[in-house]
Design an enzyme around this catalytic site. Structure first.
Site, PDB file in Angstrom:
ATOM      1  CG  ASP A  99       2.461  -6.634   1.250  1.00  9.24           C
ATOM      2  OD1 ASP A  99       2.129  -7.800   1.540  1.00  9.24           O
ATOM      3  OD2 ASP A  99       1.727  -5.647   1.412  1.00  9.24           O
ATOM      4  CB  SER A 137      -0.943   0.001   1.209  1.00 11.81           C
ATOM      5  OG  SER A 137      -0.230  -0.284   2.398  1.00 11.81           O
ATOM      6  CD  GLU A 186      -7.435  -5.871   1.752  1.00 10.90           C
ATOM      7  OE1 GLU A 186      -6.285  -6.347   1.726  1.00 10.90           O
ATOM      8  OE2 GLU A 186      -7.713  -4.742   1.309  1.00 10.90           O
ATOM      9  CD  GLU A 212      -2.190  -8.994  -2.601  1.00 14.75           C
ATOM     10  OE1 GLU A 212      -2.780  -9.191  -3.692  1.00 14.75           O
ATOM     11  OE2 GLU A 212      -2.028  -7.875  -2.101  1.00 14.75           O
ATOM     12  CE  LYS A 219       0.159  -8.337   3.784  1.00 19.97           C
ATOM     13  NZ  LYS A 219      -0.439  -8.179   2.427  1.00 19.97           N
TER      14      LYS A 219
HETATM   15  O1  KIV Z   1      -0.441  -3.413   1.713  1.00 25.82           O
HETATM   16  C1  KIV Z   1      -1.139  -3.363   2.736  1.00 25.82           C
HETATM   17  O2  KIV Z   1      -1.245  -2.329   3.429  1.00 25.82           O
HETATM   18  C2  KIV Z   1      -1.866  -4.565   3.130  1.00 25.82           C
HETATM   19  C3  KIV Z   1      -2.860  -4.433   4.252  1.00 25.82           C
HETATM   20  C4  KIV Z   1      -4.030  -3.704   3.818  1.00 25.82           C
HETATM   21  C5  KIV Z   1      -3.182  -5.748   4.836  1.00 25.82           C
HETATM   22  O3  KIV Z   1      -1.683  -5.585   2.550  1.00 25.82           O
END
Ligand code: KIV
Length: 274
Positions: A92, A54, A191, A124, A122
């Protein structure tokens, strides 16, 4: 010299968050992308700091999370890791850094750990990313999964609406969650899915679920820090609770400074050198 070494805050590890679920303790997670914000979050006692992709939206101003690169994620993660003394830092894996090959996924995760010092990554997706997760976990890098609304697939979904509202997609999501646990994930972000489904998933897993727009029954909660601090005025889905109105506070402060400079009121005698 003191004979009493300063007490070091207990560091949160992936083991700690799994144990928290075991004893029914909720897990707190917030995003951060820079040193100053990460230091505030760490010192406030948040369990996990997520260097979310994000950053693509809130730091770089892109419409989606897709443009952010692995290099940029490494930079943001380095800034956050420097600040985190107690919180677990998860970063991420950005779009296209893990979907092409499993070896590519491992290389990307390895760069985040080796070059930025992140504690876990993390990514997806469900069953399709299981081989990549296995490869990363086998190399000793902890993985957090992410199911439900997965923003890297926005052009496939075509909308940011709540996911898995029909029983077929709900059953698939539950199956995916079990596969991610089986593949070695230590936690899963859920989410924007119905609270009843998040409850089912949470009760079916030994690893914790961390919800965003997924209701009260998740083992933990995550929000984008800019949203909960009220820095974004134009984004207000129902799952965001604003704990401050920093947009207003900052605008007022900046306007006061502007006005003082224009009127010659800043600096004054005490704010200059003799
Ligand atoms: O990138 C992010 O901020 C996220 C959260 C919304 C879980 O993946």
């Amino acid at each position: 010299m003191s004979t009493h070494p300063q007490e070091t805050p207990l560091k949160i590890t992936t083991r700690t968050v799994v144990d928290m679920k075991g004893r029914g303790e909720k897990i707190s997670m917030l995003t951060a992308y820079d040193f100053t914000m990460a230091r505030i979050i760490d010192q406030a006692g948040i369990d996990i700091i997520l260097v979310g992709d994000s950053a693509s939206n809130v730091m770089a101003g892109h419409e989606t999370t897709l443009p952010i690169t692995l290099e940029q994620m490494i930079y943001h993660t380095q800034c956050v890791v420097r600040a985190a003394e107690r919180s677990l830092v998860v970063a991420d894996l950005p779009f296209m850094s893990y979907q092409v090959t499993d070896t590519g996924a491992l290389k990307s995760a390895g760069r985040l750990m080796k070059e930025a010092g992140v504690h876990a990554v993390k990514l997806e997706g469900g069953a399709t990313v299981v081989p990549a997760i296995r490869k990363i976990v086998d190399a000793g890098i902890p993985v957090m999964g992410h199911l439900g609304l997965t923003p890297q697939s926005i052009y496939k979904f075509g909308t940011y609406k709540v996911r898995a509202t029909d029983s077929r997609e709900a059953d698939q999501l539950l199956q995916d969650a079990k596969s991610l646990q089986e593949a070695g994930c230590f936690a899963i972000v859920l989410e924007k899915i119905p609270a009843s489904l998040a409850k089912r998933v949470t009760e079916s897993l030994e690893i914790p679920t961390i919800g965003i727009g997924a209701g009260m029954e998740c083992d933990g909660q995550v929000l984008v820090v800019h949203d909960m601090l009220g820095l974004n005025k134009d984004f207000s889905p129902r799952f965001i609770r604003r704990y401050a109105d920093l947009h207003k506070e900052m605008t007022d402060a900046i306007q006061s400074y502007h006005s003082d400079v224009k009127k010659g009121l800043f600096p004054n005698e005490t704010e200059q050198y003799g």
